[in-house]
Design an enzyme around this catalytic site. Sequence first.
Site, PDB file in Angstrom:
ATOM      1  N   ALA A  35      63.690  50.591 136.853  1.00 48.65           N
ATOM      2  CA  ALA A  35      63.823  51.727 136.442  1.00 48.65           C
ATOM      3  C   ALA A  35      62.719  52.567 136.997  1.00 48.65           C
ATOM      4  O   ALA A  35      62.223  53.281 136.019  1.00 48.65           O
ATOM      5  CB  ALA A  35      64.245  51.858 135.193  1.00 48.65           C
ATOM      6  N   LEU A  36      62.592  52.406 138.243  1.00 49.34           N
ATOM      7  CA  LEU A  36      61.093  53.250 138.562  1.00 49.34           C
ATOM      8  C   LEU A  36      61.090  54.539 138.587  1.00 49.34           C
ATOM      9  O   LEU A  36      62.266  55.371 138.808  1.00 49.34           O
ATOM     10  CB  LEU A  36      60.709  52.756 139.924  1.00 49.34           C
ATOM     11  CG  LEU A  36      60.536  51.173 140.116  1.00 49.34           C
ATOM     12  CD1 LEU A  36      60.042  50.758 141.652  1.00 49.34           C
ATOM     13  CD2 LEU A  36      59.716  50.273 139.107  1.00 49.34           C
ATOM     14  N   GLY A  39      55.812  57.487 137.796  1.00 46.71           N
ATOM     15  CA  GLY A  39      54.506  56.868 137.202  1.00 46.71           C
ATOM     16  C   GLY A  39      54.198  55.555 137.992  1.00 46.71           C
ATOM     17  O   GLY A  39      53.044  54.964 138.304  1.00 46.71           O
ATOM     18  N   HIS A  40      55.523  54.910 138.227  1.00 45.00           N
ATOM     19  CA  HIS A  40      55.203  53.662 139.071  1.00 45.00           C
ATOM     20  C   HIS A  40      54.983  53.925 140.391  1.00 45.00           C
ATOM     21  O   HIS A  40      54.053  52.938 140.964  1.00 45.00           O
ATOM     22  CB  HIS A  40      56.656  52.951 138.844  1.00 45.00           C
ATOM     23  CG  HIS A  40      57.231  52.248 137.624  1.00 45.00           C
ATOM     24  ND1 HIS A  40      58.354  52.983 137.213  1.00 45.00           N
ATOM     25  CD2 HIS A  40      56.884  51.295 136.805  1.00 45.00           C
ATOM     26  CE1 HIS A  40      58.475  52.404 135.888  1.00 45.00           C
ATOM     27  NE2 HIS A  40      57.798  51.350 135.869  1.00 45.00           N
ATOM     28  N   GLN A  85      59.853  39.538 126.275  1.00 44.20           N
ATOM     29  CA  GLN A  85      59.269  40.802 125.484  1.00 44.20           C
ATOM     30  C   GLN A  85      60.191  41.609 124.664  1.00 44.20           C
ATOM     31  O   GLN A  85      59.978  42.690 124.324  1.00 44.20           O
ATOM     32  CB  GLN A  85      58.285  41.495 126.409  1.00 44.20           C
ATOM     33  CG  GLN A  85      59.038  42.174 127.614  1.00 44.20           C
ATOM     34  CD  GLN A  85      58.300  42.705 128.721  1.00 44.20           C
ATOM     35  OE1 GLN A  85      57.577  41.841 129.356  1.00 44.20           O
ATOM     36  NE2 GLN A  85      57.704  44.028 128.619  1.00 44.20           N
ATOM     37  N   GLY A 131      49.430  50.858 134.563  1.00 48.70           N
ATOM     38  CA  GLY A 131      49.404  52.274 133.943  1.00 48.70           C
ATOM     39  C   GLY A 131      48.693  52.543 132.589  1.00 48.70           C
ATOM     40  O   GLY A 131      48.874  51.599 131.768  1.00 48.70           O
ATOM     41  N   GLU A 132      47.849  53.276 132.710  1.00 51.84           N
ATOM     42  CA  GLU A 132      47.403  53.524 131.286  1.00 51.84           C
ATOM     43  C   GLU A 132      47.999  53.957 130.274  1.00 51.84           C
ATOM     44  O   GLU A 132      47.870  54.182 128.768  1.00 51.84           O
ATOM     45  CB  GLU A 132      46.131  54.815 131.270  1.00 51.84           C
ATOM     46  CG  GLU A 132      44.874  54.376 132.311  1.00 51.84           C
ATOM     47  CD  GLU A 132      43.920  55.220 132.589  1.00 51.84           C
ATOM     48  OE1 GLU A 132      43.916  56.454 131.982  1.00 51.84           O
ATOM     49  OE2 GLU A 132      42.646  55.004 132.809  1.00 51.84           O
ATOM     50  N   GLN A 153      48.582  47.490 126.411  1.00 57.93           N
ATOM     51  CA  GLN A 153      49.284  46.238 127.495  1.00 57.93           C
ATOM     52  C   GLN A 153      47.977  46.303 128.664  1.00 57.93           C
ATOM     53  O   GLN A 153      47.535  45.036 128.890  1.00 57.93           O
ATOM     54  CB  GLN A 153      50.565  46.570 128.199  1.00 57.93           C
ATOM     55  CG  GLN A 153      50.678  45.827 129.513  1.00 57.93           C
ATOM     56  CD  GLN A 153      52.329  46.122 129.877  1.00 57.93           C
ATOM     57  OE1 GLN A 153      53.043  45.575 129.295  1.00 57.93           O
ATOM     58  NE2 GLN A 153      52.172  46.911 130.853  1.00 57.93           N
ATOM     59  N   SER A 161      60.241  54.992 131.463  1.00 52.69           N
ATOM     60  CA  SER A 161      61.762  54.800 131.495  1.00 52.69           C
ATOM     61  C   SER A 161      62.556  55.246 130.273  1.00 52.69           C
ATOM     62  O   SER A 161      63.733  55.402 130.430  1.00 52.69           O
ATOM     63  CB  SER A 161      62.006  53.450 131.581  1.00 52.69           C
ATOM     64  OG  SER A 161      60.850  52.897 132.767  1.00 52.69           O
TER      65      SER A 161
HETATM   66  O1  PAF Z   1      55.099  47.384 131.732  1.00 51.03           O
HETATM   67  C1  PAF Z   1      55.856  46.776 132.089  1.00 51.03           C
HETATM   68  O2  PAF Z   1      56.986  46.954 132.662  1.00 51.03           O
HETATM   69  C2  PAF Z   1      56.143  45.247 131.594  1.00 51.03           C
HETATM   70  O3  PAF Z   1      55.634  45.046 130.459  1.00 51.03           O
HETATM   71  C3  PAF Z   1      55.462  44.398 132.697  1.00 51.03           C
HETATM   72  C4  PAF Z   1      54.073  44.326 132.605  1.00 51.03           C
HETATM   73  C5  PAF Z   1      56.137  44.361 133.818  1.00 51.03           C
HETATM   74  C6  PAF Z   1      55.593  42.995 132.014  1.00 51.03           C
HETATM   75  O4  PAF Z   1      57.088  42.442 132.053  1.00 51.03           O
END
Ligand code: PAF
Length: 280
Positions: free
Chosen positions: A32-33, A36-37, A61, A148-149, A154, A187
């Site tokens: 779902a880029l 930001g990506h 997760q 990303g910040e 994370q 996203s």
């Molecule tokens: O930030 C995300 O999209 C996810 O947490 C990651 C780092 C790809 C791990 O699944």
Amino acid sequence: MTTSELVKTVADLADARAKLTGRVAVVMTMGALHDGHEALLRAARERADHVITTIFVNPLQFGPAEDLDRYPRTLESDLEICARAGADLVFAPSAREMYPDGPPQVRLNPGPLGEELEGASRPGFFHGVLTVVLKLLQLTRPDLTFFGEKDYQQLTLVTRMVRDLNVPVEVVGVPTVREPDGLALSSRNRYLSADERVAALALSAGLRAASEAAAAGSSASDALAVAHAKITNEPGVRLDYLVLLAPDLGPAPEHGPARLLVAARTGTTRLIDNIPIELL
Ligand code: PAF
């Protein structure tokens, strides 16, 4: 525009990775880029000879109440963005490819910070994130990895894991990309109704007001109060947390660099944002 090579299995990734020479960077995503990506990919492109993107919606997760199946999957347009931003290789495995024996029995423990902030409302979230991040680092063997910040906790925990476990990779943080009106790209923004999107602007506005107050000489508690008032005055927003901490998410300093982080709900969508603060 050249296309990025797409591989879906660990074996094909190993073959493709073996052909990459020079400095290799990896940008991990769940697809779902958005822009930001793309900023992460472009930052990676500037520092590395080759860029690998991973696209994997990591079931580890997601909590039981979070809808893994509802997570947007947009591989076609993701591949276009990868190609445009200069990714050489895209690794998009299935869950079975990543976890052939089912959910892994051994998982990374993120330590106390993993139970706070996002971890407090999403138990097990950072165990799942760090486990997949370490797996993907092992599989892609990059020199650099870009985060990303926007997901500041994370980024902090990945940096800490790499230091604590001597993982041979440099973690690079990339500033949050925002819409012209301040909304941090995410996203999840696609789930916001028009009214919720307007309400969500209170988050970035509150953070910005606190940063400006601190720059004008306000104390930590006054700057925090400025952000709190701005966010809680918006009836469409339900605040989860608003905290001022050190840049490594330890206790806040009296002076110098700090980080202000917020999480809130608008409708059913949970949003997070953060900003650097300089306390005079
Ligand atoms: O930030 C995300 O999209 C996810 O947490 C990651 C780092 C790809 C791990 O699944």
